[in-house]
Design a protein around this motif. Structure first.
Motif, PDB file in Angstrom:
ATOM      1  N   PRO A   1       0.861  -1.207   0.090  1.00 15.42           N
ATOM      2  CA  PRO A   1      -0.043  -0.027   0.093  1.00 15.42           C
ATOM      3  C   PRO A   1       0.941   1.305   0.072  1.00 15.42           C
ATOM      4  CG  PRO A   1      -0.745  -1.708   1.411  1.00 15.42           C
ATOM      5  CD  PRO A   1       0.619  -2.135   1.171  1.00 15.42           C
ATOM      6  N   VAL A   2       0.268   2.328  -0.824  1.00 17.40           N
ATOM      7  CA  VAL A   2       1.253   3.602  -1.085  1.00 17.40           C
ATOM      8  C   VAL A   2       1.431   4.199   0.515  1.00 17.40           C
ATOM      9  CG1 VAL A   2       0.703   3.705  -3.319  1.00 17.40           C
ATOM     10  CG2 VAL A   2      -0.856   4.765  -1.659  1.00 17.40           C
ATOM     11  N   GLY A   3      -0.016   4.057   1.218  1.00 17.76           N
ATOM     12  CA  GLY A   3       0.431   4.861   2.559  1.00 17.76           C
ATOM     13  C   GLY A   3       1.278   4.036   3.760  1.00 17.76           C
ATOM     14  N   GLN A   4       1.416   2.783   3.292  1.00 19.49           N
ATOM     15  CA  GLN A   4       2.563   2.017   4.009  1.00 19.49           C
ATOM     16  C   GLN A   4       3.989   2.734   3.636  1.00 19.49           C
ATOM     17  OE1 GLN A   4       2.238  -1.923   4.241  1.00 19.49           O
ATOM     18  NE2 GLN A   4       4.255  -2.537   4.343  1.00 19.49           N
ATOM     19  N   VAL A   5       4.228   2.880   2.441  1.00 18.32           N
ATOM     20  CA  VAL A   5       5.440   3.760   1.907  1.00 18.32           C
ATOM     21  C   VAL A   5       5.657   4.845   2.601  1.00 18.32           C
ATOM     22  CG1 VAL A   5       6.873   4.097   0.027  1.00 18.32           C
ATOM     23  CG2 VAL A   5       5.224   2.061  -0.106  1.00 18.32           C
ATOM     24  N   ALA A   6       4.600   5.705   2.526  1.00 17.23           N
ATOM     25  CA  ALA A   6       4.737   6.944   3.016  1.00 17.23           C
ATOM     26  C   ALA A   6       4.993   7.035   4.455  1.00 17.23           C
ATOM     27  CB  ALA A   6       3.349   7.760   2.602  1.00 17.23           C
ATOM     28  N   ARG A   7       4.407   6.134   5.317  1.00 14.88           N
ATOM     29  CA  ARG A   7       4.454   6.369   6.527  1.00 14.88           C
ATOM     30  C   ARG A   7       6.020   5.918   7.097  1.00 14.88           C
ATOM     31  NH1 ARG A   7      -0.330   3.670   6.385  1.00 14.88           N
ATOM     32  NH2 ARG A   7       0.229   1.665   6.771  1.00 14.88           N
ATOM     33  N   VAL A   8       6.463   4.965   6.438  1.00 14.71           N
ATOM     34  CA  VAL A   8       7.878   4.452   6.773  1.00 14.71           C
ATOM     35  C   VAL A   8       9.003   5.487   6.227  1.00 14.71           C
ATOM     36  CG1 VAL A   8       9.429   2.537   6.552  1.00 14.71           C
ATOM     37  CG2 VAL A   8       7.189   2.093   6.871  1.00 14.71           C
ATOM     38  N   ALA A   9       8.658   5.985   5.064  1.00 12.06           N
ATOM     39  CA  ALA A   9       9.472   7.055   4.584  1.00 12.06           C
ATOM     40  C   ALA A   9       9.640   8.195   5.486  1.00 12.06           C
ATOM     41  CB  ALA A   9       9.249   7.534   3.181  1.00 12.06           C
ATOM     42  N   ARG A  10       8.430   8.497   6.056  1.00  8.18           N
ATOM     43  CA  ARG A  10       8.321   9.890   7.040  1.00  8.18           C
ATOM     44  C   ARG A  10       9.000   9.698   8.294  1.00  8.18           C
ATOM     45  NH1 ARG A  10       7.916  15.125   6.748  1.00  8.18           N
ATOM     46  NH2 ARG A  10       9.545  14.943   8.082  1.00  8.18           N
ATOM     47  N   ARG A  11       8.955   8.377   8.733  1.00  8.50           N
ATOM     48  CA  ARG A  11       9.734   7.974   9.781  1.00  8.50           C
ATOM     49  C   ARG A  11      11.284   7.839   9.704  1.00  8.50           C
ATOM     50  NH1 ARG A  11       7.113   2.587  12.576  1.00  8.50           N
ATOM     51  NH2 ARG A  11       8.764   3.137  14.079  1.00  8.50           N
ATOM     52  N   LEU A  12      11.548   7.490   8.545  1.00  7.19           N
ATOM     53  CA  LEU A  12      13.148   7.408   8.515  1.00  7.19           C
ATOM     54  C   LEU A  12      13.638   8.981   8.133  1.00  7.19           C
ATOM     55  CD1 LEU A  12      15.422   5.566   7.969  1.00  7.19           C
ATOM     56  CD2 LEU A  12      14.828   5.344   5.704  1.00  7.19           C
ATOM     57  N   LEU A  13      12.855   9.601   7.370  1.00  6.79           N
ATOM     58  CA  LEU A  13      13.209  11.148   7.277  1.00  6.79           C
ATOM     59  C   LEU A  13      13.371  11.847   8.655  1.00  6.79           C
ATOM     60  CD1 LEU A  13      13.964  13.081   4.867  1.00  6.79           C
ATOM     61  CD2 LEU A  13      11.461  13.741   5.272  1.00  6.79           C
ATOM     62  N   ASP A  14      12.400  11.566   9.477  1.00  4.48           N
ATOM     63  CA  ASP A  14      12.580  11.921  10.781  1.00  4.48           C
ATOM     64  C   ASP A  14      13.681  11.695  11.671  1.00  4.48           C
ATOM     65  OD1 ASP A  14      10.134  13.541  10.305  1.00  4.48           O
ATOM     66  OD2 ASP A  14       8.788  12.146  11.150  1.00  4.48           O
ATOM     67  N   LEU A  15      14.367  10.556  11.403  1.00  4.54           N
ATOM     68  CA  LEU A  15      15.502  10.014  12.220  1.00  4.54           C
ATOM     69  C   LEU A  15      16.526  10.920  11.843  1.00  4.54           C
ATOM     70  CD1 LEU A  15      15.608   6.413  11.677  1.00  4.54           C
ATOM     71  CD2 LEU A  15      14.904   7.708  13.686  1.00  4.54           C
ATOM     72  N   GLY A  16      16.551  11.845  10.570  1.00  2.00           N
ATOM     73  CA  GLY A  16      17.753  12.710  10.397  1.00  2.00           C
ATOM     74  C   GLY A  16      18.328  12.530   9.047  1.00  2.00           C
ATOM     75  N   CYS A  17      17.603  11.606   8.311  1.00  2.00           N
ATOM     76  CA  CYS A  17      18.378  11.318   6.982  1.00  2.00           C
ATOM     77  C   CYS A  17      18.214  12.546   6.126  1.00  2.00           C
ATOM     78  CB  CYS A  17      17.577  10.127   5.997  1.00  2.00           C
ATOM     79  SG  CYS A  17      18.059   8.638   7.001  1.00  2.00           S
ATOM     80  N   ASP A  18      19.114  12.897   5.208  1.00  2.00           N
ATOM     81  CA  ASP A  18      19.235  13.967   4.192  1.00  2.00           C
ATOM     82  C   ASP A  18      18.624  13.720   3.036  1.00  2.00           C
ATOM     83  OD1 ASP A  18      21.338  15.871   5.528  1.00  2.00           O
ATOM     84  OD2 ASP A  18      22.249  13.894   5.892  1.00  2.00           O
ATOM     85  N   GLU A  19      18.669  12.305   2.629  1.00  2.00           N
ATOM     86  CA  GLU A  19      17.898  11.882   1.322  1.00  2.00           C
ATOM     87  C   GLU A  19      17.454  10.556   1.614  1.00  2.00           C
ATOM     88  OE1 GLU A  19      19.878  12.784  -2.708  1.00  2.00           O
ATOM     89  OE2 GLU A  19      20.385  10.774  -2.183  1.00  2.00           O
ATOM     90  N   LEU A  20      16.246  10.170   0.790  1.00  2.00           N
ATOM     91  CA  LEU A  20      15.682   9.192   0.794  1.00  2.00           C
ATOM     92  C   LEU A  20      15.566   8.417  -0.607  1.00  2.00           C
ATOM     93  CD1 LEU A  20      12.565   9.312   3.045  1.00  2.00           C
ATOM     94  CD2 LEU A  20      14.607   8.672   3.607  1.00  2.00           C
ATOM     95  N   SER A  21      16.153   7.223  -0.711  1.00  2.00           N
ATOM     96  CA  SER A  21      16.069   6.439  -2.038  1.00  2.00           C
ATOM     97  C   SER A  21      14.944   5.446  -1.934  1.00  2.00           C
ATOM     98  CB  SER A  21      17.285   5.865  -2.248  1.00  2.00           C
ATOM     99  OG  SER A  21      17.263   5.278  -3.623  1.00  2.00           O
ATOM    100  N   LEU A  22      13.935   5.647  -3.081  1.00  2.00           N
ATOM    101  CA  LEU A  22      12.777   4.682  -3.117  1.00  2.00           C
ATOM    102  C   LEU A  22      12.971   3.512  -3.966  1.00  2.00           C
ATOM    103  CD1 LEU A  22      10.222   7.443  -3.530  1.00  2.00           C
ATOM    104  CD2 LEU A  22      10.793   6.602  -1.308  1.00  2.00           C
ATOM    105  N   GLY A  23      13.064   2.238  -3.420  1.00  2.00           N
ATOM    106  CA  GLY A  23      13.450   1.109  -4.201  1.00  2.00           C
ATOM    107  C   GLY A  23      12.589   0.392  -4.616  1.00  2.00           C
ATOM    108  N   ASP A  24      12.635   0.081  -5.879  1.00  2.00           N
ATOM    109  CA  ASP A  24      11.574  -1.029  -6.447  1.00  2.00           C
ATOM    110  C   ASP A  24      12.417  -2.066  -6.776  1.00  2.00           C
ATOM    111  OD1 ASP A  24       9.649  -2.298  -7.938  1.00  2.00           O
ATOM    112  OD2 ASP A  24      10.163  -1.378  -9.828  1.00  2.00           O
ATOM    113  N   THR A  25      12.562  -3.038  -5.375  1.00  2.00           N
ATOM    114  CA  THR A  25      13.541  -4.084  -5.294  1.00  2.00           C
ATOM    115  C   THR A  25      13.326  -5.160  -6.361  1.00  2.00           C
ATOM    116  OG1 THR A  25      13.443  -3.410  -2.975  1.00  2.00           O
ATOM    117  CG2 THR A  25      14.816  -5.359  -3.611  1.00  2.00           C
TER     118      THR A  25
END
Length: 312
Positions: free
Chosen positions: A165-189
Motif C-alpha cells: 500500500p502506498v500509505g505504508q510506504v509514506a509512513r515508513v519514509a516519513r519516519r526514516l526522514l524524521d530520524l535525520g536522513c538527508d535523502e531517501l532512495s525509494l527502491g523498486d527492489t
C-alpha cells in the motif's frame, strides 16, 4: 543519432539537471559469485569518476560473513584518495559506522524496508526494530558532520507480501526522514512498478510531508519498466536517480530481483531529453565493457551493447 549520441528533444517541465547516484561498485559487485580483486574495484571507481559520475557508492561496511564480496572495504577506501567524486558507503549498524568513520568517510547510507517480510529477511528485525537500530547510527553520523542517505526497499511490491500500500510506504519514509536522513532512495527492489504506481507513491509521500527535493529513485528492470518509471519520477520533480554501470546488480535477499537500471541506458535517455548529467557516455560505456571483461560476461545494458558490441 549523431556520433553515438541521441537527437536532443527536450520535454517541458522536466528538471534541467539530474544527479546520478552510481551504485555499481557496491550494489552491483555485491551480487557477484566471485570476489572481484580490490585493485579492480578501485580502478572501476576511478574510471567511473573519470567518466563524469559525481556520486559513486563505493562499498559496504556490512559484516564479511553476510556480504563476502565487499569484505575488503578497509583496503579499498584508502585506495580511492584523490578520486574526484562523492564516495558514500553503506553501513548496517553502529559498528559499521565506526569502521567507516575511522577511514574518514563523509557520506553513509542505511538500508531499510517498508515491509515486514523483507526487514526480517534482510535485517532479521521488524520494521520498527530496524528503525530503532538506525536511530543511533543516523544521530552519530550527523553529529560527526556526515551526510546520511536512507534506502527504502520494497516500495512497490514484495515477493512475500505482494502489493505494498502506498500509505505504508509514506509512513515508513516519513519516519526514516524524521530520524535525520538527508535523502531517501525509494527502491523498486523486485522491479514490479509501473509509471502510474510511481506517481501514486510520490504523491502519497508529498502528502505525508516528504519533500520531493529529498527523494531519489532506485528502479530494477525485471519487467523492462525502469526507464519509463524513471521518466514518471522526473515528471514529478525527482532529480536524483540511482543506476548501476553496465546494469550490474540485483538483491541477494530477493531472488526475483534482476539487475539495476543500467547507467548507460539512463544517460542515453537523459541526453536525448537535453537533461544535463555531466557524464560522458562514451567513457562510461568503455568502462562497463572493461568491467564486463573482468567479470567474464557481456554487459546486459542495451546501450552498452548498441554502442560497443562485446565479444566475450
Amino acid at each position: 543519432m549523431i556520433d553515438g549520441l541521441p537527437m536532443v528533444v527536450p520535454e517541458p517541465g522536466l528538471p534541467d539537471r539530474v544527479r546520478i547516484h552510481e551504485v555499481g561498485p557496491r550494489d552491483g559487485l555485491q551480487n557477484e559469485k566471485a570476489v572481484v580483486p580490490v585493485e579492480v574495484k578501485a580502478e572501476f571507481i576511478r574510471r567511473l569518476a573519470d567518466a563524469g559520475l559525481a556520486t559513486i557508492e563505493a562499498t559496504s561496511f556490512v559484516h564479511p560473513k553476510w556480504v563476502p564480496q565487499l569484505a575488503d572495504a578497509e583496503r579499498l577506501m584508502p585506495m580511492l584518495d584523490g578520486v574526484a567524486a562523492r564516495l558514500p558507503v553503506l553501513v548496517p549498524n553502529e559498528r559499521g559506522l565506526e569502521r567507516a568513520l575511522a577511514l574518514g568517510v563523509r557520506e553513509i547510507a542505511v538500508f531499510g524496508s517498508v515491509t515486514e517480510s523483507f526487514a526480517k529477511a534482510n535485517l532479521n528485525r521488524t520494521v520498527d526494530e530496524s528503525l530503532e537500530m538506525f536511530a543511533p547510527v543516523v544521530a552519530t553520523a550527523r553529529e560527526a558532520g556526515v551526510t546520511v542517505r536512507g534506502y527504502l526497499s520494497m516500495c512497490f511490491g514484495d515477493p512475500w507480501e505482494g502489493a505494498v500500500p502506498v500509505g505504508q510506504v509514506a509512513r515508513v519514509a516519513r519516519r526514516l526522514l524524521d530520524l535525520g536522513c538527508d535523502e531517501l532512495s525509494l527502491g523498486d527492489t523486485i522491479g514490479v512498478a509501473t509509471p502510474g504506481h510511481v506517481g501514486a507513491v510520490l504523491t502519497a509521500l508529498g502528502a505525508a510531508g516528504v519533500p520531493v527535493e529529498r527523494l531519489a529513485v532506485h528502479f530494477h528492470d525485471t519487467y523492462g519498466q525502469a526507464l519509463s518509471n524513471t521518466l514518471a519520477a522526473l515528471r514529478h520533480g525527482v532529480r536524483v536517480v540511482d543506476a548501476s554501470a553496465g546494469g550490474l546488480g540485483g538483491c541477494p535477499y530477493a531472488k526475483s530481483a534482476t539487475g539495476n537500471l543500467a547507467t548507460e541506458d539512463l544517460v542515453w535517455m537523459l541526453d536525448g531529453l537535453g537533461i544535463e548529467t555531466g557524464v560522458d557516455l562514451g567513457r562510461l560505456t568503455a568502462t562497463s565493457v572493461w568491467m564486463a571483461g573482468h567479470l567474464g560476461r557481456p554487459s546486459p545494458s542495451r546501450t552498452v551493447r548498441a554502442l560497443s558490441p562485446q565479444e566475450l
